[in-house]
Enzyme design. Structure first.
Site, PDB file in Angstrom:
ATOM      1  N   GLY A   1       1.190  -1.661  -9.306  1.00 58.96           N
ATOM      2  CA  GLY A   1       0.571  -0.690 -10.198  1.00 58.96           C
ATOM      3  C   GLY A   1       0.267  -1.241 -11.586  1.00 58.96           C
ATOM      4  O   GLY A   1      -0.051  -0.491 -12.505  1.00 58.96           O
TER       5      GLY A   1
ATOM      6  N   HIS B   1      10.872   1.008  -0.690  1.00 60.00           N
ATOM      7  CA  HIS B   1       9.869   0.717  -1.720  1.00 60.00           C
ATOM      8  C   HIS B   1      10.594   0.579  -3.071  1.00 60.00           C
ATOM      9  O   HIS B   1      11.568   1.288  -3.336  1.00 60.00           O
ATOM     10  CB  HIS B   1       8.827   1.844  -1.773  1.00 60.00           C
TER      11      HIS B   1
ATOM     12  N   SER C   1      -1.020  -4.633  -6.507  1.00 62.12           N
ATOM     13  CA  SER C   1      -2.374  -4.703  -7.092  1.00 62.12           C
ATOM     14  C   SER C   1      -3.357  -5.453  -6.202  1.00 62.12           C
ATOM     15  O   SER C   1      -4.240  -6.158  -6.698  1.00 62.12           O
ATOM     16  CB  SER C   1      -2.328  -5.306  -8.497  1.00 62.12           C
TER      17      SER C   1
ATOM     18  N   GLU D   1       6.621  -7.291  -2.093  1.00 62.72           N
ATOM     19  CA  GLU D   1       6.016  -6.592  -3.232  1.00 62.72           C
ATOM     20  C   GLU D   1       6.755  -6.951  -4.520  1.00 62.72           C
ATOM     21  O   GLU D   1       7.768  -6.315  -4.850  1.00 62.72           O
ATOM     22  CB  GLU D   1       6.085  -5.083  -3.011  1.00 62.72           C
TER      23      GLU D   1
ATOM     24  N   GLY E   1      -1.382   0.266  -2.846  1.00 65.34           N
ATOM     25  CA  GLY E   1      -1.168   1.541  -3.530  1.00 65.34           C
ATOM     26  C   GLY E   1      -2.469   2.088  -4.085  1.00 65.34           C
ATOM     27  O   GLY E   1      -3.271   2.697  -3.372  1.00 65.34           O
ATOM     28  N   GLY E   2      -2.713   1.823  -5.357  1.00 63.74           N
ATOM     29  CA  GLY E   2      -3.858   2.395  -6.072  1.00 63.74           C
ATOM     30  C   GLY E   2      -5.178   2.301  -5.322  1.00 63.74           C
ATOM     31  O   GLY E   2      -5.904   3.291  -5.196  1.00 63.74           O
TER      32      GLY E   2
ATOM     33  N   GLU F   1       9.946   1.664  -5.899  1.00 60.40           N
ATOM     34  CA  GLU F   1      10.047   2.915  -6.671  1.00 60.40           C
ATOM     35  C   GLU F   1      11.226   3.750  -6.175  1.00 60.40           C
ATOM     36  O   GLU F   1      11.876   4.456  -6.954  1.00 60.40           O
ATOM     37  CB  GLU F   1       8.718   3.692  -6.589  1.00 60.40           C
TER      38      GLU F   1
ATOM     39  N   ASN G   1      -0.534   3.015   0.729  1.00 56.95           N
ATOM     40  CA  ASN G   1       0.597   3.818   0.274  1.00 56.95           C
ATOM     41  C   ASN G   1       0.050   4.778  -0.779  1.00 56.95           C
ATOM     42  O   ASN G   1      -0.210   4.370  -1.904  1.00 56.95           O
ATOM     43  CB  ASN G   1       1.683   2.903  -0.328  1.00 56.95           C
ATOM     44  N   TRP G   2      -0.127   6.014  -0.359  1.00 57.39           N
ATOM     45  CA  TRP G   2      -0.719   6.997  -1.280  1.00 57.39           C
ATOM     46  C   TRP G   2       0.253   7.453  -2.359  1.00 57.39           C
ATOM     47  O   TRP G   2      -0.128   8.190  -3.262  1.00 57.39           O
ATOM     48  CB  TRP G   2      -1.208   8.219  -0.484  1.00 57.39           C
ATOM     49  N   LYS G   3       1.523   7.114  -2.216  1.00 53.02           N
ATOM     50  CA  LYS G   3       2.553   7.588  -3.156  1.00 53.02           C
ATOM     51  C   LYS G   3       2.442   9.121  -3.297  1.00 53.02           C
ATOM     52  O   LYS G   3       2.124   9.784  -2.319  1.00 53.02           O
ATOM     53  CB  LYS G   3       2.425   6.886  -4.509  1.00 53.02           C
TER      54      LYS G   3
HETATM   55  C1  PEP Z   1       2.608  -0.124  -3.680  1.00 53.28           C
HETATM   56  O1  PEP Z   1       2.886   0.926  -4.212  1.00 53.28           O
HETATM   57  O2  PEP Z   1       3.175  -0.442  -2.625  1.00 53.28           O
HETATM   58  C2  PEP Z   1       1.593  -0.971  -4.299  1.00 53.28           C
HETATM   59  C3  PEP Z   1       1.442  -2.185  -3.869  1.00 53.28           C
HETATM   60  O3  PEP Z   1       0.865  -0.414  -5.324  1.00 53.28           O
HETATM   61  P1  PEP Z   1      -0.428  -1.051  -6.060  1.00 53.28           P
HETATM   62  O4  PEP Z   1      -1.324  -1.593  -4.982  1.00 53.28           O
HETATM   63  O5  PEP Z   1      -1.017   0.074  -6.801  1.00 53.28           O
HETATM   64  O6  PEP Z   1       0.076  -2.153  -6.935  1.00 53.28           O
END
Ligand code: PEP
Length: 257
Positions: A177, A99, A217, A171, A238-239, A101, A13-15
């Site tokens: 994040g 999601h 994470s 999640e 994500g990251g 966010e 997930n590049w956001k």
């Molecule tokens: C996400 O945004 O779905 C996510 C899991 O982010 P991260 O891996 O950065 O925690």
């Protein structure tokens, strides 16, 4: 993972990161890092404007392309929105729905999430439905009840034959994040519970066919242990999905025979 019954899916997930012209470099770097990936599907969920470049650049790599959101409406006077039909026409195969966010910053409710899930499935695409509790809910012992409600609400009106297209991502909000990952035990408990909720609605055969990812994470250090849990069938990342080396390491952790 349990590959006998369901697919393992590693999704990035590049956001709101990377421009269309940065997609090619990422694809070339990833290509050099992953061998033949046989044991899992790979997906990149990119910003809308990156989707055409993603579809072009990831084709040879057999990486599916997903969006991070979609409108629940089919078409019409919804300025700024993008429909499932537009995504399908482009060649997009997956859509992240709900999601945290989007729930937190854009007012998405269980009801909107359900409408989007139905629209995505109707178009023949695969929703990656995100569920997960806040730290406060976890501390109060409400995690399993809260996640049950989210899963049931997301699936309202989804026909059993559509379920093989549905992917869930557990999640926990406190792990997204933050660098703070759920322990394998915590993640496995909730993913197991999500499957039990699906079983209570659709029966055992459908429940065992649904891919349930963990997200929060996930990185090259913790991926092996998380993916070794029988009810965790991949990750939503994500990251670490922004850095080819880190994303490739997670793919390689999932791509074990
Ligand atoms: C996400 O945004 O779905 C996510 C899991 O982010 P991260 O891996 O950065 O925690």
């Amino acid at each position: 993972m349990n590959r006998k019954y369901r697919k393992t899916v590693i999704a990035g997930n590049w956001k709101m990161n990377k421009t269309p012209s940065q997609v090619k470099d990422f694809a070339e770097s990833l290509k050099a890092l992953i061998g033949r990936v046989k044991w899992c599907d790979i997906v990149i969920c990119a910003p809308f404007v990156d989707l055409p470049a993603g579809i072009r650049q990831f084709k040879d790599l057999h990486v599916g392309v997903g969006a991070q959101n979609v409108s629940e409406h089919p078409s019409g006077a919804y300025t700024g929105e993008v429909s499932v039909e537009m995504l399908r026409d482009l060649g997009v195969k997956y859509v992240i729905v709900g999601h945290s966010e989007r729930r937190q910053y854009f007012g998405e409710t269980d009801d909107t999430v359900n409408k989007k899930v139905l629209a995505v499935l109707e178009a023949g695409l695969q929703p990656i439905v995100c569920v997960g509790e806040s730290l406060d809910q976890r501390d109060k012992g409400l995690t399993l009840d809260f996640v049950s409600c989210q899963v049931k609400a997301a699936l309202a009106g989804v026909a059993p034959e559509k379920m093989r297209k549905v992917i869930f991502a557990y999640e926990p909000i406190w792990a997204i994040g933050t660098g703070r990952t759920a322990t394998a035990h915590q993640a496995a408990e909730v993913c197991h519970h999500i499957r039990a909720v699906i079983r209570s609605i659709y029966g055992a055969r459908v429940a065992r066919s649904v891919t349930i990812q963990y997200g929060g994470s996930m990185n090259d250090q913790n991926a092996y242990e998380l993916l070794a849990q029988p009810d965790i069938d991949g990750g939503l990342i994500g990251g670490a999905s922004l850095v080819p080396e880190k994303f490739a390491a997670i793919i390689n952790a999932a791509n074990q025979e």
